[in-house]
Every structure is written in structure tokens, then in C-alpha cells.
Design a protein around this motif. Structure first.
Motif, PDB file in Angstrom:
ATOM      1  N   THR A  23      59.063  -1.921   0.156  1.00 56.85           N
ATOM      2  CA  THR A  23      59.650  -1.613   1.539  1.00 56.85           C
ATOM      3  C   THR A  23      59.047   0.043   1.817  1.00 56.85           C
ATOM      4  OG1 THR A  23      61.525  -0.515   0.464  1.00 56.85           O
ATOM      5  CG2 THR A  23      61.696  -2.639   1.354  1.00 56.85           C
ATOM      6  N   ARG A  24      58.847   0.115   2.991  1.00 51.99           N
ATOM      7  CA  ARG A  24      58.449   1.720   3.518  1.00 51.99           C
ATOM      8  C   ARG A  24      59.894   2.224   3.938  1.00 51.99           C
ATOM      9  NH1 ARG A  24      55.576   3.508   8.699  1.00 51.99           N
ATOM     10  NH2 ARG A  24      55.076   5.796   8.294  1.00 51.99           N
ATOM     11  N   TYR A  25      60.322   3.264   3.069  1.00 51.09           N
ATOM     12  CA  TYR A  25      61.522   3.804   3.034  1.00 51.09           C
ATOM     13  C   TYR A  25      61.453   4.863   4.184  1.00 51.09           C
ATOM     14  CZ  TYR A  25      65.635   5.680   1.183  1.00 51.09           C
ATOM     15  OH  TYR A  25      67.035   6.207   0.986  1.00 51.09           O
ATOM     16  N   ALA A  26      60.621   5.625   4.359  1.00 53.02           N
ATOM     17  CA  ALA A  26      60.640   6.628   5.338  1.00 53.02           C
ATOM     18  C   ALA A  26      59.341   7.302   5.244  1.00 53.02           C
ATOM     19  CB  ALA A  26      61.759   7.657   5.119  1.00 53.02           C
ATOM     20  N   GLY A  27      58.455   7.659   6.310  1.00 57.74           N
ATOM     21  CA  GLY A  27      57.125   8.424   6.400  1.00 57.74           C
ATOM     22  C   GLY A  27      56.380   7.767   5.289  1.00 57.74           C
ATOM     23  N   ASP A  28      55.971   8.863   4.328  1.00 57.69           N
ATOM     24  CA  ASP A  28      54.956   8.364   3.230  1.00 57.69           C
ATOM     25  C   ASP A  28      55.818   8.000   1.956  1.00 57.69           C
ATOM     26  OD1 ASP A  28      55.813  11.089   2.864  1.00 57.69           O
ATOM     27  OD2 ASP A  28      53.991  11.496   1.718  1.00 57.69           O
ATOM     28  N   GLU A  29      57.069   7.584   1.927  1.00 57.77           N
ATOM     29  CA  GLU A  29      58.118   7.342   0.928  1.00 57.77           C
ATOM     30  C   GLU A  29      58.347   5.748   0.921  1.00 57.77           C
ATOM     31  OE1 GLU A  29      61.373   9.567   1.289  1.00 57.77           O
ATOM     32  OE2 GLU A  29      60.899  11.009  -0.227  1.00 57.77           O
ATOM     33  N   PHE A  30      58.053   5.162  -0.346  1.00 60.36           N
ATOM     34  CA  PHE A  30      58.301   3.755  -0.409  1.00 60.36           C
ATOM     35  C   PHE A  30      59.314   3.412  -1.461  1.00 60.36           C
ATOM     36  CE2 PHE A  30      53.983   4.616   1.306  1.00 60.36           C
ATOM     37  CZ  PHE A  30      53.652   3.761   2.234  1.00 60.36           C
ATOM     38  N   VAL A  31      59.787   2.325  -1.461  1.00 62.15           N
ATOM     39  CA  VAL A  31      60.871   2.074  -2.615  1.00 62.15           C
ATOM     40  C   VAL A  31      60.517   0.396  -2.725  1.00 62.15           C
ATOM     41  CG1 VAL A  31      63.413   1.310  -3.097  1.00 62.15           C
ATOM     42  CG2 VAL A  31      62.738   3.501  -1.949  1.00 62.15           C
ATOM     43  N   ILE A  32      60.555   0.107  -4.087  1.00 61.71           N
ATOM     44  CA  ILE A  32      60.350  -1.017  -4.619  1.00 61.71           C
ATOM     45  C   ILE A  32      61.625  -1.583  -5.175  1.00 61.71           C
ATOM     46  CG2 ILE A  32      58.751  -2.671  -6.051  1.00 61.71           C
ATOM     47  CD1 ILE A  32      57.205  -0.811  -4.012  1.00 61.71           C
ATOM     48  N   MET A  33      62.217  -2.760  -4.823  1.00 66.70           N
ATOM     49  CA  MET A  33      63.295  -3.268  -5.680  1.00 66.70           C
ATOM     50  C   MET A  33      62.622  -4.288  -6.384  1.00 66.70           C
ATOM     51  SD  MET A  33      65.790  -1.248  -4.987  1.00 66.70           S
ATOM     52  CE  MET A  33      67.070  -2.238  -5.593  1.00 66.70           C
ATOM     53  N   LEU A  34      63.011  -4.148  -7.578  1.00 64.90           N
ATOM     54  CA  LEU A  34      62.220  -5.084  -8.863  1.00 64.90           C
ATOM     55  C   LEU A  34      63.025  -6.202  -9.072  1.00 64.90           C
ATOM     56  CD1 LEU A  34      60.682  -2.405 -10.723  1.00 64.90           C
ATOM     57  CD2 LEU A  34      59.542  -3.575  -9.382  1.00 64.90           C
ATOM     58  N   ASN A  35      62.551  -7.442  -9.579  1.00 57.17           N
ATOM     59  CA  ASN A  35      63.211  -8.453 -10.127  1.00 57.17           C
ATOM     60  C   ASN A  35      63.192  -8.443 -11.507  1.00 57.17           C
ATOM     61  OD1 ASN A  35      60.771  -9.406 -10.800  1.00 57.17           O
ATOM     62  ND2 ASN A  35      60.551 -10.865  -8.863  1.00 57.17           N
ATOM     63  N   THR A  36      62.948  -7.313 -12.195  1.00 59.05           N
ATOM     64  CA  THR A  36      63.091  -7.364 -13.745  1.00 59.05           C
ATOM     65  C   THR A  36      63.848  -5.817 -14.072  1.00 59.05           C
ATOM     66  OG1 THR A  36      61.908  -7.259 -15.831  1.00 59.05           O
ATOM     67  CG2 THR A  36      60.746  -6.085 -13.761  1.00 59.05           C
ATOM     68  N   THR A  37      64.447  -6.031 -15.166  1.00 60.48           N
ATOM     69  CA  THR A  37      65.214  -4.761 -15.720  1.00 60.48           C
ATOM     70  C   THR A  37      64.425  -4.394 -17.176  1.00 60.48           C
ATOM     71  OG1 THR A  37      67.017  -6.157 -16.548  1.00 60.48           O
ATOM     72  CG2 THR A  37      67.369  -4.876 -14.411  1.00 60.48           C
ATOM     73  N   ASP A  38      63.331  -4.933 -17.217  1.00 59.44           N
ATOM     74  CA  ASP A  38      62.565  -4.552 -18.518  1.00 59.44           C
ATOM     75  C   ASP A  38      61.729  -3.545 -18.377  1.00 59.44           C
ATOM     76  OD1 ASP A  38      60.584  -4.536 -20.585  1.00 59.44           O
ATOM     77  OD2 ASP A  38      60.250  -6.774 -20.706  1.00 59.44           O
ATOM     78  N   ASP A  39      62.429  -2.349 -19.059  1.00 60.92           N
ATOM     79  CA  ASP A  39      61.883  -0.896 -18.902  1.00 60.92           C
ATOM     80  C   ASP A  39      60.580  -0.799 -19.490  1.00 60.92           C
ATOM     81  OD1 ASP A  39      62.969   1.861 -18.645  1.00 60.92           O
ATOM     82  OD2 ASP A  39      61.658   1.933 -20.614  1.00 60.92           O
ATOM     83  N   GLN A  40      59.963  -1.759 -20.524  1.00 60.38           N
ATOM     84  CA  GLN A  40      58.689  -1.898 -20.647  1.00 60.38           C
ATOM     85  C   GLN A  40      57.627  -2.241 -19.694  1.00 60.38           C
ATOM     86  OE1 GLN A  40      58.613  -3.288 -24.624  1.00 60.38           O
ATOM     87  NE2 GLN A  40      58.267  -1.202 -25.730  1.00 60.38           N
ATOM     88  N   LEU A  41      58.119  -3.329 -18.960  1.00 64.44           N
ATOM     89  CA  LEU A  41      57.467  -3.954 -18.072  1.00 64.44           C
ATOM     90  C   LEU A  41      57.168  -3.044 -16.889  1.00 64.44           C
ATOM     91  CD1 LEU A  41      56.009  -6.406 -16.734  1.00 64.44           C
ATOM     92  CD2 LEU A  41      58.110  -7.239 -16.127  1.00 64.44           C
ATOM     93  N   ILE A  42      58.282  -2.399 -16.391  1.00 66.10           N
ATOM     94  CA  ILE A  42      58.487  -1.371 -15.244  1.00 66.10           C
ATOM     95  C   ILE A  42      57.429  -0.229 -15.401  1.00 66.10           C
ATOM     96  CG2 ILE A  42      59.631   0.125 -13.902  1.00 66.10           C
ATOM     97  CD1 ILE A  42      62.268  -1.484 -14.581  1.00 66.10           C
ATOM     98  N   GLN A  43      57.419   0.066 -16.642  1.00 67.83           N
ATOM     99  CA  GLN A  43      56.266   1.228 -16.904  1.00 67.83           C
ATOM    100  C   GLN A  43      55.195   0.800 -16.885  1.00 67.83           C
ATOM    101  OE1 GLN A  43      57.337   3.605 -20.581  1.00 67.83           O
ATOM    102  NE2 GLN A  43      59.517   3.166 -20.262  1.00 67.83           N
ATOM    103  N   LYS A  44      54.628  -0.399 -17.219  1.00 66.87           N
ATOM    104  CA  LYS A  44      53.483  -1.194 -17.372  1.00 66.87           C
ATOM    105  C   LYS A  44      52.896  -1.368 -15.667  1.00 66.87           C
ATOM    106  CE  LYS A  44      51.134  -5.319 -18.695  1.00 66.87           C
ATOM    107  NZ  LYS A  44      51.155  -6.555 -19.177  1.00 66.87           N
ATOM    108  N   ILE A  45      53.688  -1.714 -15.142  1.00 65.16           N
ATOM    109  CA  ILE A  45      53.473  -2.093 -13.535  1.00 65.16           C
ATOM    110  C   ILE A  45      53.179  -0.683 -12.795  1.00 65.16           C
ATOM    111  CG2 ILE A  45      54.258  -4.320 -13.453  1.00 65.16           C
ATOM    112  CD1 ILE A  45      56.701  -3.458 -12.036  1.00 65.16           C
ATOM    113  N   ILE A  46      54.034   0.266 -13.206  1.00 63.43           N
ATOM    114  CA  ILE A  46      53.746   1.717 -12.682  1.00 63.43           C
ATOM    115  C   ILE A  46      52.414   2.253 -12.972  1.00 63.43           C
ATOM    116  CG2 ILE A  46      54.249   3.900 -12.656  1.00 63.43           C
ATOM    117  CD1 ILE A  46      57.258   3.046 -12.624  1.00 63.43           C
TER     118      ILE A  46
END
Length: 169
Positions: A82-105
Motif C-alpha cells: 500500500t501507498r501509505y502517504a507521500g513517499d511512505e509505503f506499508v506492506i502487510m505481510l501474510n507471514t510472521t516468520d521473522d527470518q523470512l521477513i528479513q530475507k525479503i527486506i
């Protein structure tokens, strides 16, 4: 007709991404669940003001569209961009796997580097990113958003330790 109205209400007209209204819709839907674990990433572009100031708002809009495509490529498989505001974006993920989140970032940040190498822009695109995982039964959405914003801000501080804020190249 309803689908068209929803598309208009929930879509950012510049980038084609979902917008903040859709993010709020997702939050309300999630709160209806008894045990609702969610994870999200807050993203803010580095040096975006300099793009607008130095190259004009039309170029800034083009940069936002390029970023939207990068974010789709990086995150659509894992959640809602999602485009949150201006040049800010928010991604709501369908995982709570911490290692996977770090990997995709990490992968998303590499996608920014690859884009900069292949395009002919006079500026570089980069983004600071912060994430968190929460159970919305135990934390308000505002507290959660503040947490991912704080994590993003920490990443931004690290970025600017090595990069001049006034220099967009």
C-alpha cells in the motif's frame, strides 16, 4: 459497479497500489479475528524531497511509480503493498516468520540497487525499511504502526550515517 467503486476507493491513482483506506479496511477485517497475528513493513524513500526539488514533481511522480513497481516485485508474493502517504509505503505481510521477513527486506533493497544500475536517472532510489510482528489482540493498530515506523526510522538513521541528505546522487 460495486467492484469498480471499491477499486476507485481502495487504489492510489498515481501508483496503482492499494491506498491507506484499504489498509484501514484490512485492519478492521483483521480485528474481527480472535487471535490475529500480523506483520508489517514501513518503507520511506531516502532523499525523495531532493528528487522533487532538483528534477521537478513530474519526475518525483515517475520515481514513485518506479518504486511502486519495485515494491510489487519485491513483496506482492508475501502480502499487500500500500501507498501509505507521500513517499511512505506499508506492506502487510501474510507471514510472521521473522527470518523470512528479513530475507525479503534484504531482497527488496537489492532490487533498488539493481534498478539504479540499469536506469539512466540522475538520482539514486533507495528506501529505509522497518518491520514488526504483533498480535492485534494485545496491541492497537496505532501502537503497531508506531513501532514499524520507529524501526524504519532507525534504518533511515543508519542510511544517513553513510549518505549525505542533500545529495540525491
Amino acid at each position: 459497479m460495486t467492484a469498480l467503486k471499491n477499486e476507485i476507493i481502495f487504489t492510489d491513482c498515481l501508483t496503482g497500489l492499494y491506498n491507506r483506506v484499504y489498509l484501514e479496511f484490512l485492519h478492521k477485517r483483521a480485528c474481527n479475528k480472535k487471535d490475529c497475528w500480523v506483520s508489517g513493513i514501513m518503507i520511506d524513500l531516502n532523499g525523495f524531497k531532493q528528487i522533487n526539488d532538483n528534477y521537478g514533481h513530474a519526475e518525483g511522480d515517475l520515481a514513485l511509480c518506479i518504486v511502486a513497481d519495485l515494491l510489487r516485485k519485491s513483496f506482492s508474493e508475501y502480502g499487500v503493498v500500500t501507498r501509505y502517504a507521500g513517499d511512505e509505503f506499508v506492506i502487510m505481510l501474510n507471514t510472521t516468520d521473522d527470518q523470512l521477513i528479513q530475507k525479503i527486506i534484504k531482497s527488496a533493497k537489492k532490487n533498488f540497487v539493481t534498478e539504479n544500475e540499469k536506469n539512466d536517472k540522475q538520482y539514486q532510489l533507495s528506501a529505509s525499511m522497518g518491520y514488526a510482528i504483533t498480535n492485534l489482540s494485545n496491541e492497537t493498530i496505532d501502537d503497531f504502526m508506531n513501532r514499524i515506523d520507529e524501526q524504519m526510522y532507525q534504518d533511515k538513521m543508519k542510511y544517513y550515517e553513510h549518505n549525505d541528505r542533500r545529495n540525491s546522487k
